[in-house]
Design a protein around this motif. Structure first.
Motif, mmCIF file in Angstrom:
data_model
loop_
_atom_site.group_PDB
_atom_site.id
_atom_site.type_symbol
_atom_site.label_atom_id
_atom_site.label_comp_id
_atom_site.label_asym_id
_atom_site.label_seq_id
_atom_site.Cartn_x
_atom_site.Cartn_y
_atom_site.Cartn_z
ATOM 1 N N PRO A 456 0.811 -1.217 0.000
ATOM 2 C CA PRO A 456 0.000 0.000 0.000
ATOM 3 C C PRO A 456 0.848 1.273 0.000
ATOM 4 O O PRO A 456 0.405 2.320 -0.484
ATOM 5 N N TYR A 457 2.031 1.176 0.589
ATOM 6 C CA TYR A 457 2.905 2.357 0.674
ATOM 7 C C TYR A 457 4.353 1.887 0.721
ATOM 8 O O TYR A 457 4.629 0.687 0.577
ATOM 9 N N ALA A 458 5.282 2.810 0.926
ATOM 10 C CA ALA A 458 6.714 2.535 0.797
ATOM 11 C C ALA A 458 7.142 1.313 1.614
ATOM 12 O O ALA A 458 6.670 1.112 2.743
ATOM 13 N N PRO A 459 8.041 0.475 1.077
ATOM 14 C CA PRO A 459 8.462 -0.748 1.775
ATOM 15 C C PRO A 459 8.974 -0.520 3.189
ATOM 16 O O PRO A 459 8.666 -1.309 4.089
ATOM 17 N N ASP A 460 9.742 0.535 3.415
ATOM 18 C CA ASP A 460 10.284 0.767 4.757
ATOM 19 C C ASP A 460 9.166 1.003 5.778
ATOM 20 O O ASP A 460 9.206 0.480 6.902
ATOM 21 N N GLU A 461 8.175 1.797 5.388
ATOM 22 C CA GLU A 461 7.062 2.069 6.292
ATOM 23 C C GLU A 461 6.206 0.817 6.480
ATOM 24 O O GLU A 461 5.741 0.523 7.588
ATOM 25 N N PHE A 462 5.991 0.078 5.399
ATOM 26 C CA PHE A 462 5.216 -1.166 5.503
ATOM 27 C C PHE A 462 5.940 -2.160 6.407
ATOM 28 O O PHE A 462 5.310 -2.845 7.223
ATOM 29 N N ARG A 463 7.242 -2.227 6.266
ATOM 30 C CA ARG A 463 8.042 -3.130 7.106
ATOM 31 C C ARG A 463 7.847 -2.801 8.584
ATOM 32 O O ARG A 463 7.689 -3.688 9.433
ATOM 33 N N ARG A 464 7.850 -1.507 8.912
ATOM 34 C CA ARG A 464 7.728 -1.073 10.300
ATOM 35 C C ARG A 464 6.340 -1.380 10.854
ATOM 36 O O ARG A 464 6.198 -1.849 11.986
ATOM 37 N N ASP A 499 -1.834 6.121 7.061
ATOM 38 C CA ASP A 499 -2.911 6.221 8.051
ATOM 39 C C ASP A 499 -4.305 6.182 7.427
ATOM 40 O O ASP A 499 -5.304 6.346 8.145
ATOM 41 N N ASP A 500 -4.365 5.973 6.126
ATOM 42 C CA ASP A 500 -5.668 5.893 5.464
ATOM 43 C C ASP A 500 -6.355 4.600 5.910
ATOM 44 O O ASP A 500 -5.828 3.501 5.725
ATOM 45 N N PRO A 501 -7.533 4.675 6.498
ATOM 46 C CA PRO A 501 -8.210 3.463 7.010
ATOM 47 C C PRO A 501 -8.592 2.467 5.916
ATOM 48 O O PRO A 501 -8.872 1.305 6.214
ATOM 49 N N ARG A 502 -8.606 2.939 4.660
ATOM 50 C CA ARG A 502 -8.992 2.036 3.577
ATOM 51 C C ARG A 502 -7.785 1.530 2.788
ATOM 52 O O ARG A 502 -7.957 0.880 1.744
ATOM 53 N N LEU A 537 -13.496 -12.795 11.754
ATOM 54 C CA LEU A 537 -13.537 -12.312 13.129
ATOM 55 C C LEU A 537 -14.951 -11.827 13.446
ATOM 56 O O LEU A 537 -15.753 -11.561 12.546
ATOM 57 N N THR A 538 -15.237 -11.682 14.697
ATOM 58 C CA THR A 538 -16.568 -11.230 15.127
ATOM 59 C C THR A 538 -16.469 -9.811 15.692
ATOM 60 O O THR A 538 -15.679 -9.566 16.612
ATOM 61 N N GLY A 539 -17.244 -8.901 15.111
ATOM 62 C CA GLY A 539 -17.335 -7.548 15.646
ATOM 63 C C GLY A 539 -16.092 -6.713 15.450
ATOM 64 O O GLY A 539 -15.892 -5.745 16.184
ATOM 65 N N ARG A 540 -15.252 -7.066 14.472
ATOM 66 C CA ARG A 540 -14.023 -6.307 14.217
ATOM 67 C C ARG A 540 -13.820 -6.170 12.719
ATOM 68 O O ARG A 540 -14.306 -6.977 11.930
ATOM 69 N N THR A 541 -13.101 -5.127 12.325
ATOM 70 C CA THR A 541 -12.723 -4.980 10.924
ATOM 71 C C THR A 541 -11.840 -6.162 10.528
ATOM 72 O O THR A 541 -10.870 -6.482 11.217
ATOM 73 N N ASP A 542 -12.167 -6.808 9.432
ATOM 74 C CA ASP A 542 -11.446 -8.014 9.018
ATOM 75 C C ASP A 542 -11.091 -7.883 7.539
ATOM 76 O O ASP A 542 -11.927 -8.101 6.660
ATOM 77 N N TYR A 543 -9.838 -7.512 7.272
ATOM 78 C CA TYR A 543 -9.414 -7.301 5.890
ATOM 79 C C TYR A 543 -9.343 -8.609 5.104
ATOM 80 O O TYR A 543 -9.533 -8.609 3.883
ATOM 81 N N THR A 544 -9.079 -9.717 5.787
ATOM 82 C CA THR A 544 -9.091 -10.999 5.080
ATOM 83 C C THR A 544 -10.504 -11.339 4.620
ATOM 84 O O THR A 544 -10.707 -11.822 3.500
ATOM 85 N N GLU A 545 -11.501 -11.059 5.473
ATOM 86 C CA GLU A 545 -12.884 -11.295 5.079
ATOM 87 C C GLU A 545 -13.270 -10.396 3.909
ATOM 88 O O GLU A 545 -13.973 -10.833 2.983
#
Length: 565
Positions: A456-464, A499-502, A537-545
């Motif tokens: 989604p964004y730069a490798p260094d930030e994604f790594r962190r 920090d974009d939630p999507r 998951l139940t009652g939580r944001t689930d990106y895999t779902e």
């Protein structure tokens, strides 16, 4: 360090799906003919499956068996050697492997064994055992135990009767190189091989002097008969047997008279006649019990039985138990002319123990290999797919709810390898977060599968944010993977805001879209979608779902890789 599953052959035993087996005939230096055929098969499979140069026959076949020179090749393939390396072993070693014994020893054997033994120790390792976990396929070797006057087909199947660790002389503990040397200890050509098995010492010679110089049908039996304790399923779409010979010759002589059939003639002719007859019989059994897709005619009465109809297809042996192909060039004068080699002397390519005619042997194999077509494999003809994948990240240390604990890393990695191999994945598209993504990328690398990474964004930030936050050990695997993928131009960074939630939702959409595009361009089939999870998951944001739902909306086939199973 992240624990991954081993590449060993035992994983192949329990892996789901159809099984592929490779059987290799004996034939001395004529193994060079088989090598060229196998090299072409390796090349065709690599191209059809979209794999890189690391792909070898051990990545395709689950069980490899061989007799004599076929045993040498089978062991090399099981070790994961490419055919180019096995070719070099034969070409470079012909002068030393066939060094003549002193005249006073030639009453017993023509060639010294020391150089062959040294080369086998060097290639297979002096300490490598028959049950070494580094072997990448199941392996069967055929030899004759002179002491017991019986054929000895040995398999490294750990469930086999004489492979139990508490057995006196467990076969799995025997040196691999000595078993290979025993399988190739052709009487007259090489001295026998002594091997101590537990408290007993046995003398072994070449498996070619058993009925199994062509080990194809025996290999099928050892994989499927309950008594051999492997018990693979049977069926045309369940088992493939590829049988490769070292050239079929003939000593037919229309001018032969009965007076010429003296003692010397019979001493020379009878052994080769018996070996040749048994070889044809094994081939015939495979064509009757299995569905033959390619092979030269057996004789003028029954023909080749390729895609046979009538009694052989629908009679007492129906339904067919496996798919079968037989690759074995005719090295008679007529056969060589048909291969476009009228200048090759049949006598040169029928010799078993001379390095003088290496180029002619290779020419025969190369000419015949042009007849190979992967469509001959029938239901096993490669059908590669592009895969899109997403799944759970590894658990944080001390996580209250176990969704992906570290203890599951090796098991999940093994399931991914099995799934990718069974589905013939050619390209994997995913992100590179700790857990599912990096394990899948590692599995793909092991199989020589192209990897396309979307972040989604730069490798260094994604790594962190998505890698080392769950353990520093993931960082090394991420760094190596990203470097390898970027070097091939297969890294896509979306430049989204961290920090974009999507951001992850859009990344999942990009993964599916890229997989669909690549599939349209390369395999012309819809992509396969893998979710590494144990449910939403139940009652939580689930990106895999979200990923799973997006794939379902597009109508793509979905496979779940469980974690906690």
């Amino acid at each position: 360090m992240i624990e991954l599953s081993d590449r060993g052959y035992r994983r192949r035993i329990r892996a789901p799906g159809p099984k592929r087996m490779l059987a290799l005939d004996g034939g001395g230096i004529r193994g060079l003919i088989a090598i060229e055929v196998l090299a072409k098969l390796e090349e065709l499979l690599r191209a059809a499956l979209g794999r890189d140069e690391s792909f070898v026959l051990a990545d395709y076949f689950d069980y490899v068996g061989g007799t004599s020179t076929g045993g040498i090749l089978a062991a090399g393939i099981a070790r994961g050697m490419p055919m180019s390396q096995l070719r070099d072993f034969y070409v470079d070693g012909t002068k030393t492997m066939f060094r003549r014994a002193p005249w006073f020893r030639q009453f017993y054997y023509r060639n010294l064994a020391e150089d062959l033994s040294a080369k086998l120790r060097d290639v297979f390792g002096a300490d490598t055992t028959f049950g070494d976990p580094a072997l990448r396929t199941l392996l069967m070797l055929v030899m004759r135990n002179v002491t017991t006057d019986s054929p000895w087909p040995l398999s490294n199947n750990p469930n086999a009767l004489y492979n139990a660790p508490d057995v006196d002389g467990c076969n799995l503990e025997l040196p691999l190189w000595k078993l290979v040397r025993a399988s190739a200890a052709a009487p007259i050509y090489f001295p026998p091989e002594d091997i101590t098995v537990g408290s007993q010492r046995f003398i072994f010679v070449d498996g070619a002097v058993t009925p199994y110089n062509n080990p194809a049908f025996l290999l099928f039996l050892m994989a499927t008969l309950p008594q051999y304790r492997l018990g693979w399923n049977v069926g045309e779409d369940q088992v493939l047997v590829v049988s490769v010979g070292t050239g079929a010759g003939s000593s037919a002589n229309a001018k032969l008279t009965s007076k010429q059939l003296n003692l010397l003639f019979n001493v020379v002719a009878i052994p080769s006649a018996l070996i040749g007859g048994a070889l044809v019989e094994q081939d015939l059994l495979c064509r009757i019990v299995g569905r033959c897709r390619f092979g030269a005619p057996i004789d003028s009465e029954i023909g080749d039985l390729v895609d046979a109809v009538g009694e052989c297809a629908h009679g007492p042996f129906a339904p067919k138990k496996f798919t079968y192909v037989r690759y074995d060039p005719q090295i008679t004068r007529e056969g060589l002319v048909a291969l476009g080699l009228p200048n090759v002397d049949p006598l040169h390519v029928q010799i078993l123990d001379s390095g003088k005619y290496v180029d002619e042997l290779r020419a025969v194999g190369d000419a015949f290999s042009k007849r190979l077509d992967l469509a001959q494999l029938g239901p096993f003809a490669p059908s590669p797919h592009v895969a899109a994948l997403a799944g759970r990240r590894s658990d944080a240390e001390g996580a209250a709810d176990a969704r992906f604990p570290a203890r599951c890393n090796a098991a999940v990695h093994g399931r991914l390898v099995d799934a990718f191999r069974a589905a013939e994945i050619s390209t994997l598209v995913c992100a590179a977060a700790c857990g599912s993504d990096l394990l899948a990328l590692s599995a793909a690398a092991e199989l020589g599968i192209r990897r396309y990474v979307i972040l989604p964004y730069a490798p260094d930030e994604f790594r962190r944010r998505s890698v080392v936050d769950r353990g520093a050990d993931w960082g090394e695997l991420f760094d190596r993977t990203i470097a390898e993928v970027a070097a091939r131009g297969d890294l896509l960074v979306l430049d989204l805001l961290p920090d974009d939630p999507r951001a992850f939702e859009w990344t999942n959409a990009a993964i599916i879209e890229e997989a669909e595009t690549l599939a349209h361009e390369t395999t012309h089939t819809p992509p396969l979608v893998y979710a590494v999870w144990d449910g939403p998951l139940t009652g939580r944001t689930d990106y895999t779902e979200d990923f799973v739902n997006a794939a379902r909306r597009r109508g793509f086939a979905l496979e779940t890789i469980p974690i906690l199973e």
